[in-house]
Design an enzyme around this catalytic site. Structure first.
Site, short mmCIF file in Angstrom:
data_model
loop_
_atom_site.label_atom_id
_atom_site.label_comp_id
_atom_site.label_asym_id
_atom_site.label_seq_id
_atom_site.Cartn_x
_atom_site.Cartn_y
_atom_site.Cartn_z
N ASP A 28 6.55 6.25 -1.05
CA ASP A 28 6.26 7.09 0.25
C ASP A 28 6.55 8.37 -0.12
O ASP A 28 6.57 8.89 -1.29
CB ASP A 28 7.55 6.89 1.29
N ILE A 29 6.16 9.19 0.99
CA ILE A 29 6.22 10.72 0.70
C ILE A 29 7.23 11.37 1.24
O ILE A 29 7.61 12.41 1.50
CB ILE A 29 4.80 11.44 1.15
N ASP A 46 1.94 9.85 -3.09
CA ASP A 46 0.97 9.94 -1.70
C ASP A 46 -0.20 9.30 -1.98
O ASP A 46 -1.19 9.40 -2.93
CB ASP A 46 0.66 11.76 -2.04
N TYR A 135 -7.24 4.60 15.06
CA TYR A 135 -6.46 3.72 14.53
C TYR A 135 -7.17 2.36 14.35
O TYR A 135 -7.28 1.74 13.22
CB TYR A 135 -4.89 3.67 15.08
N LYS A 139 -8.67 0.22 11.20
CA LYS A 139 -8.27 -1.11 10.86
C LYS A 139 -9.30 -2.04 10.85
O LYS A 139 -9.32 -2.84 9.92
CB LYS A 139 -6.97 -1.21 11.96
N ILE A 165 5.50 -4.28 16.23
CA ILE A 165 6.93 -4.93 15.53
C ILE A 165 8.10 -4.01 15.94
O ILE A 165 7.94 -2.87 16.12
CB ILE A 165 6.61 -4.43 14.02
N1 LIG Z 1 4.96 -0.92 13.71
C1 LIG Z 1 4.20 -1.62 14.34
O1 LIG Z 1 4.23 -2.08 15.49
C2 LIG Z 1 2.85 -2.46 13.75
C3 LIG Z 1 1.58 -3.12 14.34
C4 LIG Z 1 0.80 -3.37 13.61
C5 LIG Z 1 0.50 -2.98 12.42
N2 LIG Z 1 1.16 -2.20 11.71
C6 LIG Z 1 0.85 -1.59 10.45
O2 LIG Z 1 2.05 -1.56 9.57
C7 LIG Z 1 2.03 -0.54 8.74
C8 LIG Z 1 3.19 0.31 8.86
O3 LIG Z 1 3.64 0.59 9.88
P1 LIG Z 1 4.93 1.55 10.47
O4 LIG Z 1 5.24 1.16 11.80
O5 LIG Z 1 5.99 1.21 9.29
O6 LIG Z 1 4.46 2.83 10.40
P2 LIG Z 1 5.32 4.18 10.36
O7 LIG Z 1 4.42 5.26 11.05
O8 LIG Z 1 6.53 4.11 10.93
O9 LIG Z 1 5.26 4.32 8.71
C9 LIG Z 1 4.14 4.79 7.90
C10 LIG Z 1 4.70 5.55 6.62
O10 LIG Z 1 3.67 5.81 5.91
C11 LIG Z 1 3.93 7.02 5.24
N3 LIG Z 1 2.75 7.96 5.01
C12 LIG Z 1 2.31 8.75 5.63
N4 LIG Z 1 1.47 9.56 5.01
C13 LIG Z 1 1.42 9.14 3.89
C14 LIG Z 1 0.87 9.37 2.56
N5 LIG Z 1 -0.09 10.21 2.38
N6 LIG Z 1 1.01 8.56 1.34
C15 LIG Z 1 2.22 7.84 1.53
N7 LIG Z 1 2.74 7.37 2.53
C16 LIG Z 1 2.52 8.03 3.63
C17 LIG Z 1 4.99 7.76 6.21
O11 LIG Z 1 5.85 8.61 5.61
C18 LIG Z 1 5.72 6.51 6.91
O12 LIG Z 1 6.80 6.19 6.35
C19 LIG Z 1 1.01 0.35 9.14
O13 LIG Z 1 -0.34 -0.20 8.47
C20 LIG Z 1 0.46 -0.25 10.51
O14 LIG Z 1 -0.75 0.02 10.93
C21 LIG Z 1 2.51 -1.66 12.28
C1 LIG Z 2 0.50 -2.24 17.55
C2 LIG Z 2 0.71 -1.56 16.42
O1 LIG Z 2 -0.33 -1.29 15.62
C3 LIG Z 2 1.40 -0.39 16.50
N1 LIG Z 2 2.90 -0.44 17.07
C4 LIG Z 2 0.83 0.87 17.51
O2 LIG Z 2 1.23 0.66 18.62
O3 LIG Z 2 0.02 1.48 17.25
#
Ligand SMILES: NC(=O)c1ccc[n+]([C@@H]2O[C@H](COP(=O)([O-])OP(=O)(O)OC[C@H]3O[C@@H](n4cnc5c(N)ncnc54)[C@H](O)[C@@H]3O)[C@@H](O)[C@H]2O)c1
Ligand SMILES: C[C@@H](O)[C@H](N)C(=O)O
Length: 305
Positions: A28-29, A46, A135, A139, A165
């Site tokens: 991560d960063i 990154d 977003y 995707k 999630i």
């Molecule tokens: N959380 C949800 O409800 C959900 C639902 C559907 C899909 N997703 C997908 O799951 C994945 C993770 O989601 P999340 O909820 O953990 O997101 P989040 O925003 O909590 O985490 C994203 C992470 O990416 C890191 N990041 C940002 N810029 C970066 C860079 N330049 N290089 C490396 N890392 C970097 C951030 O530091 C952070 O830890 C995403 O692709 C998201 O689209 C999440």
């Molecule tokens: C649904 C999912 O991709 C994320 N939790 C958002 O709301 O953007």
């Protein structure tokens, strides 16, 4: 068989029990917590800098890439150029590295990859996708490009469209579904929550352990089992009103109020109920946790803190 696995987002992919502490590299960063450092290998990388990820991949003999880094829906609307850079250019880097080093590649998609013209209840795997957030657009781009790399270059690309999630140990990252996490923290702090979505806004959601299990299952499925490269996965759907009722079983005096903001428009364009019958049939997807189970797990975890 063990895999050397790079998960480029430090928080949510805890698969070390399955694949071995030394076989999972989290990156991560962000500055890692002491606890995270104690759990296993953590490296700064990154995803905007392809050389950094390349070095990590080569030095650790990575053969599975779990590409999670992205800007979520609500925060993406606040910084479109950054969302385009991270979600689109970052994904290009990862796809190119997966092609070059023949890595098996997982990238999540989302309910946000659908839009107002998509059928919302239920939303099948294949239907019109015209999302209205950067977003969602990024995707859909990921889904299509990943599949193109599979057909054109043989990259073993696998993708799941996740619901919101829900997890207890990480802060929400700027999504439209964040209310369903924040509500628990506020319930414990003040027995009340001000929700930015209307009480009847139905959205698909999933407990984190089911999410992790779905990643493990699709990564371990044989190529023959996969009849497509992008699948919906579902677990439950609920509204803020329904979540409130489930919380009131634990905290009878808990109160919700509403102050709707711009996230409502995003939620109104997303699926209400996800049709995941293909995942269930093709590789036996079977989530374990329902709404009551989710509420019980959230409170159990947060009350221990
Ligand atoms: N959380 C949800 O409800 C959900 C639902 C559907 C899909 N997703 C997908 O799951 C994945 C993770 O989601 P999340 O909820 O953990 O997101 P989040 O925003 O909590 O985490 C994203 C992470 O990416 C890191 N990041 C940002 N810029 C970066 C860079 N330049 N290089 C490396 N890392 C970097 C951030 O530091 C952070 O830890 C995403 O692709 C998201 O689209 C999440
Ligand atoms: C649904 C999912 O991709 C994320 N939790 C958002 O709301 O953007």
């Amino acid at each position: 068989m063990m895999h050397n696995l790079l998960s480029n987002c430090s928080k949510k992919f805890y698969s070390r029990e399955l694949y071995g502490v030394d076989n999972v590299v989290l990156s991560d960063i962000v500055r890692p917590s002491d606890e995270l450092l104690k759990q296993g290998i953590y490296r700064y990388a990154d995803v905007m800098d392809i050389k950094q990820v390349q070095e990590l991949l080569v030095n650790n003999q990575i053969d599975w890439l779990i590409h999670l880094s992205a800007l979520l829906s609500a925060i993406g609307e606040k910084d479109v150029p950054l969302a385009m850079k991270l979600n689109i250019e970052g994904t290009h880097h990862i796809l190119e590295l997966a092609r070059k080093y023949k890595c098996k590649l997982f990238i999540p998609s989302t309910i946000g990859a659908f839009g107002p013209e998509s059928p919302r209840n239920p939303t099948p795997d294949f239907c019109i996708q015209r999302p209205r957030t950067i977003y969602g657009v990024s995707k859909v781009h990921t889904e299509l490009l990943g599949e193109y790399f599979y057909y054109r270059f043989g990259v073993d690309f696998r993708c799941l469209r996740f619901p919101g999630i829900i997890s207890a140990d990480t802060k929400p990252g700027g999504g439209t579904t964040d209310y369903a996490i924040e509500i628990f923290h506020d319930a414990l702090k003040s027995n009340a929550y001000k929700c930015y979505l209307r009480g009847d806004t139905r959205l698909p959601m999933m407990w984190i352990d089911d999410c992790i299990q779905s990643i493990v299952s699709i990564m371990e499925a044989s190529s023959e089992q996969l009849k497509q490269r992008t699948y919906n996965v579902a677990a439950m759907s609920f509204t803020p009103d329904e979540l409130t009722k489930a919380i009131q079983k634990y905290k009878p005096n808990f109160k919700i109020s509403y102050e709707i903001d711009e996230r409502q428009k995003i939620a109104d364009s997303w699926p209400q109920v996800f049709d995941d019958q293909n995942a269930r049939q093709h590789w036996s997807w079977n989530p374990k946790v329902d709404l009551d189970g989710l509420v019980q797990r959230m409170f159990a975890y947060l009350e221990r803190q």
